[in-house]
Design an enzyme around this catalytic site. Structure first.
Site, PDB file in Angstrom:
ATOM      1  N   SER A  24      13.085  10.286   4.426  1.00 45.09           N
ATOM      2  CA  SER A  24      12.003  11.162   4.880  1.00 45.09           C
ATOM      3  C   SER A  24      12.579  12.522   5.228  1.00 45.09           C
ATOM      4  CB  SER A  24      11.323  10.564   6.121  1.00 45.09           C
ATOM      5  OG  SER A  24      10.427  11.501   6.696  1.00 45.09           O
ATOM      6  N   VAL A  64      10.969  -7.352   7.044  1.00 45.79           N
ATOM      7  CA  VAL A  64      12.356  -6.960   6.813  1.00 45.79           C
ATOM      8  C   VAL A  64      13.179  -6.899   8.090  1.00 45.79           C
ATOM      9  CG1 VAL A  64      11.893  -5.729   4.665  1.00 45.79           C
ATOM     10  CG2 VAL A  64      11.759  -4.501   6.854  1.00 45.79           C
ATOM     11  N   TYR A 101      11.366   7.786  15.019  1.00 45.85           N
ATOM     12  CA  TYR A 101      11.212   7.807  13.566  1.00 45.85           C
ATOM     13  C   TYR A 101      12.247   8.742  12.939  1.00 45.85           C
ATOM     14  CZ  TYR A 101       8.991   8.215   8.977  1.00 45.85           C
ATOM     15  OH  TYR A 101       8.741   8.204   7.617  1.00 45.85           O
ATOM     16  N   ARG A 147       0.847  -1.187   0.000  1.00 48.71           N
ATOM     17  CA  ARG A 147       0.000   0.000   0.000  1.00 48.71           C
ATOM     18  C   ARG A 147       0.888   1.245   0.000  1.00 48.71           C
ATOM     19  NH1 ARG A 147      -2.269  -0.163   6.282  1.00 48.71           N
ATOM     20  NH2 ARG A 147      -0.233  -0.055   7.290  1.00 48.71           N
ATOM     21  N   ASN A 189      11.753   0.485   0.957  1.00 51.36           N
ATOM     22  CA  ASN A 189      10.671   1.398   1.308  1.00 51.36           C
ATOM     23  C   ASN A 189      10.029   1.063   2.651  1.00 51.36           C
ATOM     24  OD1 ASN A 189       8.284   3.310   0.661  1.00 51.36           O
ATOM     25  ND2 ASN A 189       7.305   1.320   0.991  1.00 51.36           N
TER      26      ASN A 189
END
Length: 258
Positions: A149, A62, A162, A13, A88
């Site tokens: 990012s 992963v 993050y 997605r 990704n």
């Protein structure tokens, strides 16, 4: 001419799926990978095949070494080549929590999935790519693309793990670009900004307001397709001499403005 093979992790997605579709539309056979089992992924795969896209699904967490090894083994056994790896797969924090209160559990999860997995996916793919090149495989120009990012350099104290993980992904890209240059294997980072996905849907209102106020020069949400086009640019061969480059898919967020 042999079919070119791309692996896109976290591609059931969002950004990953957008990348997988774009690669498939441009002639790649794309291995779509995520943590869902084959039954859960079958509606998506049926839809992609109905659209005439050459794809297959291999389940892979992963953050799990055995899963990573299995993914690469299955791909090499069937296709004997990996032309593009797109790292990704990534997760947002389980809970948006001030850095003064953030948990080790959340930190470990972000680092393991977003950073450690990217590092070892690059390592495994790089060694397989080098071996394939040394075997004399024809028309073989492999590339690795890591999805980073803007959080790599933008402080969000309520998403600290993050941000740290994505800052690490930037250095992973630099390190592998440096090491693989002698083999002519370019490595890039595509760095998305505010992209409309499931991950950002929980704070959509906040981002809509910021975009309207001009936080990005291009005043709209980014879409997965915007990121996918940057990935295709990195795959095109036109940027190979720019190995290690960051491609900002962020509507101009990175521009310093007065």
């Amino acid at each position: 001419m042999a079919k070119k093979i791309a692996i896109v992790t976290g591609s059931r997605r969002g950004i990953g799926l957008g990348i997988a579709k774009e690669l498939a539309r441009n002639g790649y056979t794309v291995v779509i990978s995520a943590t869902a089992d084959e039954v859960q992924a079958s509606p998506l795969m049926d839809s992609l095949h109905a659209d005439g896209l050459s794809t297959e699904y291999i389940r892979c967490d992963v953050s799990n070494k055995q899963d990573r090894d299995n993914l690469f083994s299955l791909v090499m056994e069937k296709y004997e080549r990996i032309d593009v790896l797109v790292n990704n797969a990534g997760v947002a924090p389980l809970k948006r929590e001030d850095i003064l209160m953030a948990s080790e559990e959340d930190f470990d999860r972000s680092i393991n999935i977003n950073l450690k997995a990217t590092y070892f996916m690059c390592q495994k793919a790089a060694n397989l790519m080098i071996k394939a090149m040394q075997s004399g495989l024809e028309d073989y120009h492999p590339r690795i693309i890591n999805i980073g990012s803007i959080s790599a350099y933008t402080s969000s104290p309520e998403r600290s793990s993050y941000c740290i993980s994505k800052a690490g992904v930037s250095m992973v890209t630099q390190l592998f670009a440096d090491r693989l240059a002698e083999y002519n294997i370019p490595v890039f980072e595509v760095r998305p900004g505010i992209i409309l996905t499931d991950m950002t849907s929980v704070v959509k209102g906040k981002y809509e307001k910021l975009i309207a106020e001009g936080i990005t020069p291009i005043r709209r949400f980014g879409m997965p397709e915007d990121v996918a086009k940057c990935v295709m640019a990195a795959c095109s061969g036109m940027l190979d001499f720019a190995t290690g480059q960051v491609i900002n898919a962020d509507g101009g967020f990175h521009i310093r403005r007065l």
